[in-house]
Design a protein around this motif. Sequence first.
Motif, mmCIF file in Angstrom:
data_model
loop_
_atom_site.group_PDB
_atom_site.id
_atom_site.type_symbol
_atom_site.label_atom_id
_atom_site.label_comp_id
_atom_site.label_asym_id
_atom_site.label_seq_id
_atom_site.Cartn_x
_atom_site.Cartn_y
_atom_site.Cartn_z
ATOM 1 N N ALA A 83 0.726 -1.175 0.229
ATOM 2 C CA ALA A 83 0.114 0.102 -0.128
ATOM 3 C C ALA A 83 0.850 1.516 -0.089
ATOM 4 O O ALA A 83 0.527 2.337 -0.557
ATOM 5 C CB ALA A 83 -0.840 -0.047 1.125
ATOM 6 N N VAL A 84 1.984 1.076 0.906
ATOM 7 C CA VAL A 84 3.032 2.292 0.975
ATOM 8 C C VAL A 84 3.541 2.499 -0.591
ATOM 9 O O VAL A 84 3.590 3.697 -1.110
ATOM 10 C CB VAL A 84 4.216 2.100 1.781
ATOM 11 C CG1 VAL A 84 5.155 2.953 1.630
ATOM 12 C CG2 VAL A 84 3.644 2.427 3.236
ATOM 13 N N GLY A 85 3.863 1.568 -1.251
ATOM 14 C CA GLY A 85 4.512 1.719 -2.678
ATOM 15 C C GLY A 85 3.472 2.323 -3.531
ATOM 16 O O GLY A 85 3.793 3.072 -4.436
ATOM 17 N N GLU A 86 2.188 1.945 -3.475
ATOM 18 C CA GLU A 86 1.199 2.359 -4.585
ATOM 19 C C GLU A 86 0.855 3.693 -3.844
ATOM 20 O O GLU A 86 0.803 4.728 -5.051
ATOM 21 C CB GLU A 86 -0.199 1.496 -4.386
ATOM 22 C CG GLU A 86 0.015 -0.018 -4.860
ATOM 23 C CD GLU A 86 -1.146 -0.769 -4.430
ATOM 24 O OE1 GLU A 86 -2.046 -0.530 -3.645
ATOM 25 O OE2 GLU A 86 -1.113 -1.941 -5.243
ATOM 26 N N ARG A 87 0.898 3.980 -2.895
ATOM 27 C CA ARG A 87 0.276 5.565 -2.571
ATOM 28 C C ARG A 87 1.611 6.300 -2.979
ATOM 29 O O ARG A 87 1.253 7.586 -3.311
ATOM 30 C CB ARG A 87 0.276 5.718 -0.999
ATOM 31 C CG ARG A 87 -0.289 6.954 -0.576
ATOM 32 C CD ARG A 87 -1.846 6.893 -1.093
ATOM 33 N NE ARG A 87 -2.244 8.181 -0.744
ATOM 34 C CZ ARG A 87 -2.772 9.547 -1.422
ATOM 35 N NH1 ARG A 87 -2.761 9.158 -2.802
ATOM 36 N NH2 ARG A 87 -3.231 10.277 -1.031
ATOM 37 N N MET A 88 2.879 5.850 -2.679
ATOM 38 C CA MET A 88 3.932 6.897 -3.048
ATOM 39 C C MET A 88 3.877 7.305 -4.521
ATOM 40 O O MET A 88 4.140 8.027 -5.063
ATOM 41 C CB MET A 88 5.134 6.459 -2.554
ATOM 42 C CG MET A 88 5.329 6.288 -1.326
ATOM 43 S SD MET A 88 5.504 8.035 -0.544
ATOM 44 C CE MET A 88 6.879 8.828 -1.416
ATOM 45 N N ALA A 89 3.526 6.222 -5.273
ATOM 46 C CA ALA A 89 3.417 6.392 -6.833
ATOM 47 C C ALA A 89 2.503 7.322 -7.071
ATOM 48 O O ALA A 89 2.750 8.146 -8.123
ATOM 49 C CB ALA A 89 3.225 4.958 -7.440
ATOM 50 N N VAL A 90 1.250 7.367 -6.589
ATOM 51 C CA VAL A 90 0.430 8.187 -6.720
ATOM 52 C C VAL A 90 0.542 9.552 -6.294
ATOM 53 O O VAL A 90 0.505 10.512 -7.234
ATOM 54 C CB VAL A 90 -1.115 8.036 -6.038
ATOM 55 C CG1 VAL A 90 -2.091 8.914 -6.311
ATOM 56 C CG2 VAL A 90 -1.608 6.412 -6.833
ATOM 57 N N LEU A 91 1.456 9.765 -5.246
ATOM 58 C CA LEU A 91 1.747 11.261 -4.635
ATOM 59 C C LEU A 91 2.814 11.547 -5.607
ATOM 60 O O LEU A 91 2.701 12.855 -5.809
ATOM 61 C CB LEU A 91 2.263 10.920 -3.297
ATOM 62 C CG LEU A 91 1.199 10.783 -2.174
ATOM 63 C CD1 LEU A 91 1.756 10.616 -0.975
ATOM 64 C CD2 LEU A 91 0.099 11.967 -2.037
ATOM 65 N N ASP A 92 3.717 10.669 -6.057
ATOM 66 C CA ASP A 92 4.946 11.218 -6.642
ATOM 67 C C ASP A 92 4.302 11.737 -8.071
ATOM 68 O O ASP A 92 4.489 13.053 -8.540
ATOM 69 C CB ASP A 92 5.726 10.274 -6.951
ATOM 70 C CG ASP A 92 7.168 10.670 -7.482
ATOM 71 O OD1 ASP A 92 7.420 11.878 -7.223
ATOM 72 O OD2 ASP A 92 7.966 9.797 -7.843
ATOM 73 N N ALA A 93 3.203 11.228 -8.752
ATOM 74 C CA ALA A 93 2.740 11.804 -9.953
ATOM 75 C C ALA A 93 1.773 12.899 -9.722
ATOM 76 O O ALA A 93 1.795 14.085 -10.523
ATOM 77 C CB ALA A 93 1.966 10.607 -10.875
ATOM 78 N N GLN A 94 1.229 12.888 -8.584
ATOM 79 C CA GLN A 94 0.052 13.961 -8.479
ATOM 80 C C GLN A 94 0.970 15.524 -7.968
ATOM 81 O O GLN A 94 0.407 16.314 -8.309
ATOM 82 C CB GLN A 94 -0.599 13.455 -7.223
ATOM 83 C CG GLN A 94 -1.734 14.347 -6.781
ATOM 84 C CD GLN A 94 -2.597 13.935 -5.703
ATOM 85 O OE1 GLN A 94 -2.071 13.184 -4.776
ATOM 86 N NE2 GLN A 94 -3.847 14.248 -5.597
ATOM 87 N N LEU A 95 1.868 15.359 -7.240
ATOM 88 C CA LEU A 95 2.512 16.615 -6.645
ATOM 89 C C LEU A 95 3.701 16.998 -7.544
ATOM 90 O O LEU A 95 4.290 18.117 -7.178
ATOM 91 C CB LEU A 95 2.843 16.185 -5.170
ATOM 92 C CG LEU A 95 1.623 15.912 -4.407
ATOM 93 C CD1 LEU A 95 2.178 15.610 -2.746
ATOM 94 C CD2 LEU A 95 0.641 16.992 -4.191
ATOM 95 N N ASP A 96 4.174 16.165 -8.207
ATOM 96 C CA ASP A 96 5.426 16.565 -9.075
ATOM 97 C C ASP A 96 5.134 17.715 -10.128
ATOM 98 O O ASP A 96 4.408 17.212 -11.081
ATOM 99 C CB ASP A 96 6.277 15.121 -9.584
ATOM 100 C CG ASP A 96 7.545 15.534 -10.204
ATOM 101 O OD1 ASP A 96 7.931 16.793 -10.459
ATOM 102 O OD2 ASP A 96 8.221 14.541 -10.743
#
Length: 331
Positions: A51-64
Amino acid sequence: MRRKAWILLLALLLSLAACDAPHHQWTFLAMDTVVSVDLQGGLRGVEALEAVGERMAVLDAQLDRFTAVSEIARINHAAGEAVPISEELRGWLTEIQAFSAASDGALDVTLGKLSDLWDFGAAKPKMPDPSEVQARLQAKRGLEITDKGVRVGADAALDLGAVGKGIACDEIARILQEKGTKRAVVSIGGSILLWGADTFRVGIRTPDGAAGESFATLQLTGGGAQFVSTSGRYERGFDLNGMRYHHILDPQTGAPVQNGLVSVTVIAPTGWQADALSTACFVLGIHKSRALLSNNHAAAVFVDEQQRVFVLGEVSMDITDARFVRTEATP
């Protein structure tokens, strides 16, 4: 490509952890930094890591802001027009906007184009043209949140680098709670999440020292989540003509902060607060940070160029490097 790499790493991790070992570790790249997760939780610990890996992928794409399809990038490319955004991002930006006002603008997430001028990641760094710095500094940069969406000035660019890693720590804390994780230590660059009813010892990096070298150790005891964030002039920058030019810009001058500080470490109730405070307090300096820290129920450790250590708030800390001396901050 980055997301595919995470999926491959996670698949390998899950195959190795299938034996339901109680202790799990994973290190990967996200948000342009190293993310390290170390947790205890049995099989649900594996679920938590996934779940951490999936959430980090989303945040990375969302906030970058450098990812063309991210919400931040869409706002920046809208040339001053309002852009509809997710309720999640609206909530974060609303909190950030209020914090920015409370810090008298010391935290300013609209400095993206100004930061680009300095180009701290360049192979051959150079000083930007002072007239260009002033032009971008004086450009209309305000962040406006309306029912129709979010917009910034046409000559501005949102950059959530000063709060994004803290936001990620908050999101990971929610995952750990949902998965019933017993204990965890999560590091995202200079932002750290400590999870569990335990006593943690956290080293504060030696300013301008080697990675992994610490001059002091924090002792943190409590339950649930605790958050620590450090901002230092050693993180990104360049040396030119005997002067250190680093990535923490003064919103008043458009130049790297030059107030004698080399690092600020903050302990705060949430990840985004710790992240935002470490940057804002670096800009404000020791004395002007008092009220801001108190109002956010946070504490901080400041280090200056003379290797003096100043502490504001309740902090349990041992200085382990004799070159550094704790000094009482004057009012």
